[in-house]
Design a protein around this motif. Structure first.
Motif, PDB file in Angstrom:
ATOM      1  N   PRO A 102       0.826  -1.454   0.193  1.00  0.00           N
ATOM      2  CA  PRO A 102       0.042   0.222   0.352  1.00  0.00           C
ATOM      3  C   PRO A 102       0.695   1.613   0.057  1.00  0.00           C
ATOM      4  CG  PRO A 102       0.038  -0.785   1.942  1.00  0.00           C
ATOM      5  CD  PRO A 102       0.518  -1.931   1.153  1.00  0.00           C
ATOM      6  N   PRO A 103       0.468   2.935  -0.802  1.00  0.00           N
ATOM      7  CA  PRO A 103       1.133   2.970  -0.079  1.00  0.00           C
ATOM      8  C   PRO A 103       1.771   4.266   0.746  1.00  0.00           C
ATOM      9  CG  PRO A 103      -1.053   3.729  -1.566  1.00  0.00           C
ATOM     10  CD  PRO A 103      -0.803   2.651  -1.500  1.00  0.00           C
ATOM     11  N   GLU A 104       0.792   3.798   1.552  1.00  0.00           N
ATOM     12  CA  GLU A 104       0.977   4.631   2.593  1.00  0.00           C
ATOM     13  C   GLU A 104       1.972   3.948   3.137  1.00  0.00           C
ATOM     14  OE1 GLU A 104      -2.208   1.826   3.534  1.00  0.00           O
ATOM     15  OE2 GLU A 104      -1.649   3.103   2.519  1.00  0.00           O
ATOM     16  N   GLN A 105       2.043   2.888   3.318  1.00  0.00           N
ATOM     17  CA  GLN A 105       3.207   2.089   3.934  1.00  0.00           C
ATOM     18  C   GLN A 105       4.847   2.208   3.716  1.00  0.00           C
ATOM     19  OE1 GLN A 105       3.189   1.474   6.591  1.00  0.00           O
ATOM     20  NE2 GLN A 105       0.650   1.523   6.533  1.00  0.00           N
ATOM     21  N   ALA A 106       4.879   2.783   2.008  1.00  0.00           N
ATOM     22  CA  ALA A 106       5.684   2.524   0.804  1.00  0.00           C
ATOM     23  C   ALA A 106       6.382   3.819   1.550  1.00  0.00           C
ATOM     24  CB  ALA A 106       5.736   2.828  -0.009  1.00  0.00           C
ATOM     25  N   ALA A 107       4.825   4.628   1.592  1.00  0.00           N
ATOM     26  CA  ALA A 107       6.107   6.780   2.063  1.00  0.00           C
ATOM     27  C   ALA A 107       6.490   6.754   3.384  1.00  0.00           C
ATOM     28  CB  ALA A 107       4.481   7.465   1.836  1.00  0.00           C
ATOM     29  N   PHE A 108       5.848   5.561   4.181  1.00  0.00           N
ATOM     30  CA  PHE A 108       6.353   5.967   5.758  1.00  0.00           C
ATOM     31  C   PHE A 108       8.128   4.630   5.062  1.00  0.00           C
ATOM     32  CE2 PHE A 108       7.509   2.031   8.573  1.00  0.00           C
ATOM     33  CZ  PHE A 108       7.857   3.422   9.723  1.00  0.00           C
ATOM     34  N   VAL A 109       8.194   4.514   4.892  1.00  0.00           N
ATOM     35  CA  VAL A 109       9.507   3.672   4.583  1.00  0.00           C
ATOM     36  C   VAL A 109      10.490   4.553   3.799  1.00  0.00           C
ATOM     37  CG1 VAL A 109      11.007   1.725   3.238  1.00  0.00           C
ATOM     38  CG2 VAL A 109       9.342   0.751   4.576  1.00  0.00           C
ATOM     39  N   ARG A 110      10.232   6.004   2.940  1.00  0.00           N
ATOM     40  CA  ARG A 110      11.337   6.291   2.428  1.00  0.00           C
ATOM     41  C   ARG A 110      11.002   7.963   3.474  1.00  0.00           C
ATOM     42  NH1 ARG A 110       7.088   5.574  -1.893  1.00  0.00           N
ATOM     43  NH2 ARG A 110       6.369   7.770  -1.650  1.00  0.00           N
ATOM     44  N   ARG A 111       9.971   7.986   4.168  1.00  0.00           N
ATOM     45  CA  ARG A 111      10.508   8.865   5.367  1.00  0.00           C
ATOM     46  C   ARG A 111      11.685   8.287   6.639  1.00  0.00           C
ATOM     47  NH1 ARG A 111       4.396   9.521   5.068  1.00  0.00           N
ATOM     48  NH2 ARG A 111       4.731   8.357   7.118  1.00  0.00           N
ATOM     49  N   THR A 112      11.444   7.372   6.984  1.00  0.00           N
ATOM     50  CA  THR A 112      12.290   6.605   7.782  1.00  0.00           C
ATOM     51  C   THR A 112      13.804   7.117   7.139  1.00  0.00           C
ATOM     52  OG1 THR A 112      10.323   5.699   8.747  1.00  0.00           O
ATOM     53  CG2 THR A 112      13.048   4.988   9.740  1.00  0.00           C
ATOM     54  N   ALA A 113      13.966   6.493   6.101  1.00  0.00           N
ATOM     55  CA  ALA A 113      14.900   5.771   5.610  1.00  0.00           C
ATOM     56  C   ALA A 113      15.330   7.576   5.362  1.00  0.00           C
ATOM     57  CB  ALA A 113      14.343   5.344   4.029  1.00  0.00           C
ATOM     58  N   ALA A 114      14.962   8.477   5.010  1.00  0.00           N
ATOM     59  CA  ALA A 114      15.656   9.320   4.663  1.00  0.00           C
ATOM     60  C   ALA A 114      16.019  10.433   6.147  1.00  0.00           C
ATOM     61  CB  ALA A 114      14.151  10.521   4.235  1.00  0.00           C
ATOM     62  N   ALA A 115      14.830   9.890   7.120  1.00  0.00           N
ATOM     63  CA  ALA A 115      15.268  10.893   8.276  1.00  0.00           C
ATOM     64  C   ALA A 115      16.734   9.660   8.381  1.00  0.00           C
ATOM     65  CB  ALA A 115      13.987  10.207   9.137  1.00  0.00           C
ATOM     66  N   ALA A 116      16.918   8.747   8.923  1.00  0.00           N
ATOM     67  CA  ALA A 116      18.138   8.663   8.842  1.00  0.00           C
ATOM     68  C   ALA A 116      19.357   8.419   8.119  1.00  0.00           C
ATOM     69  CB  ALA A 116      17.971   6.535   9.061  1.00  0.00           C
ATOM     70  N   ARG A 117      18.730   9.004   7.173  1.00  0.00           N
ATOM     71  CA  ARG A 117      19.759   9.285   6.137  1.00  0.00           C
ATOM     72  C   ARG A 117      20.560   7.868   5.096  1.00  0.00           C
ATOM     73  NH1 ARG A 117      23.088  14.247   8.427  1.00  0.00           N
ATOM     74  NH2 ARG A 117      21.256  16.376   8.073  1.00  0.00           N
ATOM     75  N   VAL A 118      19.834   6.825   5.339  1.00  0.00           N
ATOM     76  CA  VAL A 118      20.141   5.557   4.937  1.00  0.00           C
ATOM     77  C   VAL A 118      19.244   5.336   2.855  1.00  0.00           C
ATOM     78  CG1 VAL A 118      19.569   3.148   5.436  1.00  0.00           C
ATOM     79  CG2 VAL A 118      19.956   4.565   6.659  1.00  0.00           C
ATOM     80  N   PRO A 119      20.096   5.568   1.954  1.00  0.00           N
ATOM     81  CA  PRO A 119      19.844   5.602   0.671  1.00  0.00           C
ATOM     82  C   PRO A 119      18.708   3.927   0.510  1.00  0.00           C
ATOM     83  CG  PRO A 119      22.091   4.906   1.052  1.00  0.00           C
ATOM     84  CD  PRO A 119      21.020   5.380   2.156  1.00  0.00           C
ATOM     85  N   THR A 120      17.272   3.812  -0.881  1.00  0.00           N
ATOM     86  CA  THR A 120      16.883   3.141  -1.235  1.00  0.00           C
ATOM     87  C   THR A 120      16.990   2.942  -2.003  1.00  0.00           C
ATOM     88  OG1 THR A 120      15.049   4.788  -1.171  1.00  0.00           O
ATOM     89  CG2 THR A 120      15.145   3.735   1.178  1.00  0.00           C
ATOM     90  N   VAL A 121      16.917   1.213  -2.640  1.00  0.00           N
ATOM     91  CA  VAL A 121      17.318   0.279  -4.005  1.00  0.00           C
ATOM     92  C   VAL A 121      16.199  -0.373  -3.813  1.00  0.00           C
ATOM     93  CG1 VAL A 121      19.779   1.215  -3.869  1.00  0.00           C
ATOM     94  CG2 VAL A 121      18.671  -0.841  -2.678  1.00  0.00           C
ATOM     95  N   ARG A 122      15.760  -0.873  -5.043  1.00  0.00           N
ATOM     96  CA  ARG A 122      15.340  -1.696  -5.442  1.00  0.00           C
ATOM     97  C   ARG A 122      15.735  -2.829  -6.248  1.00  0.00           C
ATOM     98  NH1 ARG A 122      10.213   1.179  -8.869  1.00  0.00           N
ATOM     99  NH2 ARG A 122       8.970   2.379  -7.169  1.00  0.00           N
TER     100      ARG A 122
END
Length: 902
Positions: free
Chosen positions: A729-749
């Motif tokens: 679901p999009p709201e959980q994907a947004a949560f992951v992006r926010r959490t990663a950005a706050a911790a300054r951790v990159p995300t990849v697929r």
């Protein structure tokens, strides 16, 4: 010398001598408390009536009006009988006492002629002596009877007073309970009716904590206490009432407008009623508001509430420029505004038993009044200590200013029952520390309990009220004795007082905390001691910023900035203490667990004086406590056997969700999924001594796999976060992006065919496959079927297949591809062991060990008995976290072994 002259004056000597208190203004608090104050035994006469009021109110709130009357009458009748008997015994005692006084009023030798002599006089003397001895024996007997009568009067009067207080508590509680159940709202709630209502807000809005329900996160709601003033059903008339309800608002884009609502504001709204979660609550119903638009205000708040709201808003604005922890904590420490505190910081305060700092407590008021009257021990000479002499205030003027401060404190922190409780208990504690008259303050505390429960009987069922009274009582009774015992063992006076206060409060409050949380904090006392030094400056500076914010915002910002130093220290203490591996110890919950802990505490207190004579025993106990808190990994492995040496894979117990760890070197692990709870996955990683995470793989975005991500990031070096390609679901994907950005951790697929390696562990991504040549659109349309699937080769040659939550269609497609998984040692069963499994996949991979991650008593029936049976038929040994706890796997092939920590 007469008999009266020969007796010491017990009345004067039994009373504390306060005439020379604090003559030396430079004397320490300990000297003031020990030198000139001679306290008698603690006066407990008002304690039984207070307990009677409390117990009767708590028991009667849930009863119907008829039974409340029965309880009140049942207590009143024997109370009147006992008081009448006490009155008759009093009158009888006066008669006996008068006769006794008359019989001992003169000397039997008086009036005897001085010149009597000879045999006649001797005979007369013998007769007189015999009569005198008989008279004294009779008077002694009458004295005993008089004393017995006095004791009987006291017992009868005390019993009557206790029962009368119980009757009062039952009557008041019955009236309050009946008032909640009055009107049409409770009946409409039982029918889940829709209503239009006008309500009056009675509390500040507060938000619910993020929660996971199945694979989705429950929406964050605003909770607002209110009173329904007018109610109308779609097919019924309008009725004016005054019924307490709880508003649940999904505010959406207008959350800020709802959060700015002040108590006493009137609103018009529509929604559906439902009964409260528990019978006998202060609320008559829960009203879930329909629309999430702007609140429809029909009446503004009162002037007092507007002024208080402006002050609180000014403090929040002054703290806006601070770092995250100080910005969140400062309003909470000063006025109990916890709206900005994130869940992980709140959890840290809970783990260290520092949550009392986040609610309005008596300590807030005590600190303010200490600033006025001076340090402990100086209240009787307040014109010479604190700010009072600088302002030229007399003792009477100091008392008036103290009363004004108390009223301002109540207004700013809202005149709610919890604030009134804090004000009452804070004044009592201040008076106890300031004057040293603890003997007279236990009755004051009991009287405060009686008055507060009669004013608001719902406090009788409040755990917060119970904790507040217990802590205050401990400060008045246990802390002085323990402080004296520590000083007798050469502990410095101020340190002894702080240690005794923290230990006493923790000892009496811990059993109640066990009822609520089923755990005991092993770091509570040291963390409270370390935070104690920062509480006073943070509170004083915070209140100063709050006071000047309306007229000098720039000055308020400076004060808030200075206050951020002690506030930041408190946050550091909480986070550091909570981050220790053994910060909390599990303990049986409920009242049975509370009774067990209370018994252990009493035993420890009784044994402490004897153990203190043996330093080596105390040293050994302290060392064991330090080891229990630090939990060195080698020692933990020796004691528990978990994780086993050479472990390669661990399945964490995170409830209904998934979280796995692949060993990638010393202190290093690759994490696959994070579960629904940050605390659970954080504990698992700490137990495994994982401090570095080169990669976090989130198989898909369902909440039971991603909401624990903050726990993985907490205090660890994380290289990257890899996710699936379907953001559903999009709201959980947004949560992951926010959490990663706050911790300054990159995300990849993740991409099918991708190969990675970290230390001794390597893996290949099997799913989801890209393009139309793969699974096709149907296979990746659902979030479960988009799960990143890994085939892993761990240390020692252990092979694993991690399926995420793949459903049967995707499982079948996985077998048809060019990179079918093939046989493996360990299978992480898909979707928590649900009934939806592809038999072909199970037969193809032929696992020797099948692991299922699921929560105990979950509502989905996971794992399915059919799935468990199919795995067993395929030759796999099945382990599951709901019954076996966390599971670690070591070895490979014939040496494969799994160790659970159930």
């Amino acid at each position: 010398m007469s008999s009266r002259e020969a007796r010491p004056d017990c009345r004067d000597d039994s009373r504390p001598d306060f005439q020379d208190v604090d003559r030396d203004s430079t004397g320490s608090a300990a000297a003031a408390g020990e030198g000139s104050r001679r306290e008698g035994p603690t006066d407990l006469r008002l304690v039984p009536p207070a307990l009677a009021v409390w117990a009767a109110a708590a028991a009667t709130l849930g009863l119907s009006g008829r039974w409340a009357v029965v309880v009140a009458v049942a207590c009143s009748l024997p109370a009147l009988v006992l008081l009448a008997a006490a009155g008759r015994a009093t009158r009888r005692g006066r008669v006996i006492g008068g006769a006794w006084a008359g019989s001992t009023g003169g000397d039997s030798r008086e009036g005897r002629p001085s010149g009597e002599s000879g045999a006649g006089s001797t005979d007369a003397g013998l007769r007189a002596g015999s009569a005198d001895r008989g008279s004294r024996a009779g008077s002694a007997d009458r004295g005993v009877r008089a004393g017995s009568a006095v004791g009987r009067v006291r017992v009868l009067a005390a019993g009557g007073a206790v029962l009368l207080c119980a009757a009062a508590g039952a009557a008041v509680a019955g009236l309050h309970g009946a008032d909640v159940r009055r009107g049409p709202v409770p009946a409409l709630a039982r029918e889940y009716a829709r209503i239009d209502a006008e309500v009056r807000v009675t509390s500040d809005p507060r938000t619910t904590r993020p929660a996971v329900r199945g694979n989705h996160s429950a929406p964050v709601l605003l909770l607002i206490d209110a009173e329904v003033m007018e109610v109308r059903t779609p097919d019924g008339p309008t009725t004016r009432v005054r019924t307490p309800v709880l508003l649940m608002v999904a505010a959406g884009d207008h959350r800020a407008d709802w959060q700015q609502l002040l108590p006493s504001t009137r609103l018009r709204l529509a929604g559906r009623l439902s009964p409260p979660a528990h019978a006998g609550e202060r609320l008559a119903a829960v009203l879930r508001v329909d629309d999430a638009g702007e609140p429809r205000i029909t009446g503004p708040p009162t002037g007092i509430q507007r002024a208080a709201g402006d002050l609180r808003a000014g403090l929040r604005e002054a703290a806006d420029g601070l770092d995250a922890d100080a910005r969140a904590l400062l309003p909470g420490l000063v006025v109990g505004d916890i709206s900005r505190i994130p869940p992980e910081l709140h959890d840290a305060f809970k783990a260290t038993d520092l949550t009392h700092l986040l609610s309005v407590s008596g300590a807030n008021l005590s600190i303010l009044l200490f600033l006025l009257v001076g340090p402990p021990g100086s209240a009787s000479s307040a014109e010479r200590r604190g700010l009072a002499p600088l302002l030229g205030l007399s003792l009477r003027g100091t008392a008036v200013i103290g009363g004004v401060l108390t009223l301002a404190f109540i207004v700013v922190c809202r005149p709610e029952p919890s604030v009134l409780r804090a004000a009452a208990c804070g004044l009592i504690t201040l008076l106890a520390i300031g004057t040293g008259r603890r003997r007279s303050l236990v009755p004051a505390l009991a009287a405060a309990v009686i008055l507060l429960v009669l004013y608001d009987p719902w406090l009788a069922r409040s755990y917060g009220f119970l904790l507040s009274v217990l802590a205050t009582g401990a400060l008045l009774t246990l802390a002085p004795r323990w402080s004296a015992a520590l000083r007798a063992r050469r502990v410095p006076g101020r340190l002894a007082e702080i240690l005794a206060a923290a230990a006493a409060a923790q000892a009496v409050c811990a059993p109640v905390v066990v009822v609520l949380a089923s755990r005991v904090s092993l770091v509570a006392v040291p963390c409270n001691l370390l935070a104690e030094f920062a509480v006073a400056p943070a509170t004083v500076l915070g209140f100063a910023a709050l006071a000047v914010a309306p007229v000098a915002p720039a000055v308020a910002e400076v004060l808030a900035w200075v206050a951020s130093w002690p506030v930041g220290w408190i946050a550091t203490v909480a986070r550091t203490g909570a981050g220790l591996p053994g910060a909390e110890a599990q303990w049986p919950g409920g009242w049975s667990g509370a009774a067990l802990l209370a018994g252990v505490t009493v035993l420890a207190v009784l044994l402490a004086p004897r153990l203190a004579r043996h330093p080596w025993i105390c040293g050994a106990a302290g060392l064991l406590l330090v080891l229990a808190v630090l939990r060195p990994v080698p020692l933990t492995r020796i004691m528990t056997g978990w994780p086993p040496p050479g472990w390669s894979f661990a399945l964490c117990d995170v409830g209904q969700g998934d979280a796995m760890v692949l060993a990638a070197g010393e202190g290093t692990g690759v994490v696959v999924d994070a579960g629904p709870d940050p605390g659970a996955v954080d504990r698992c990683l700490r137990d495994l001594a994982v401090t570095r995470v080169p990669l976090v793989v989130l198989t898909h975005f369902h909440a039971d796999h991603v909401r624990g991500l903050p726990g993985v990031l907490r205090g660890r070096a994380v290289g990257a976060i890899q996710t699936t390609s379907l953001e559903e679901p999009p709201e959980q994907a947004a949560f992951v992006r926010r959490t990663a950005a706050a911790a300054r951790v990159p995300t990849v697929r993740a991409e099918a065919g991708e190969r990675r390696r970290s230390g001794p562990v390597e893996w290949r991504v099997l799913w989801p496959r890209p393009g139309p040549g793969g699974a096709g659109e149907a296979a990746v349309r659902e979030a479960n079927d988009s799960s990143v699937t890994l085939r892993v080769r761990a240390a020692g040659g252990l092979t694993l297949l991690l399926l995420g939550d793949l459903e049967p269609p995707a499982q079948r497609e996985l077998l048809r591809g060019p990179e079918a998984p093939g046989p493996v040692d360990v299978l992480k069963v898909a979707h928590h062991g649900s009934a939806f499994q592809d038999p072909g996949l199970l037969h193809s991979v032929r696992p020797r060990l099948a692991l299922i991650s699921c929560g105990a008593d979950n509502p989905y029936g996971h794992p399915s008995p059919r799935t468990v049976a199919a795995l067993g038929a395929a030759g796999a040994r099945v382990l599951r976290t709901d019954t076996d706890g966390p599971i670690a796997v070591a070895g490979a092939g014939k040496e494969l072994r799994a160790v659970s920590r159930s």
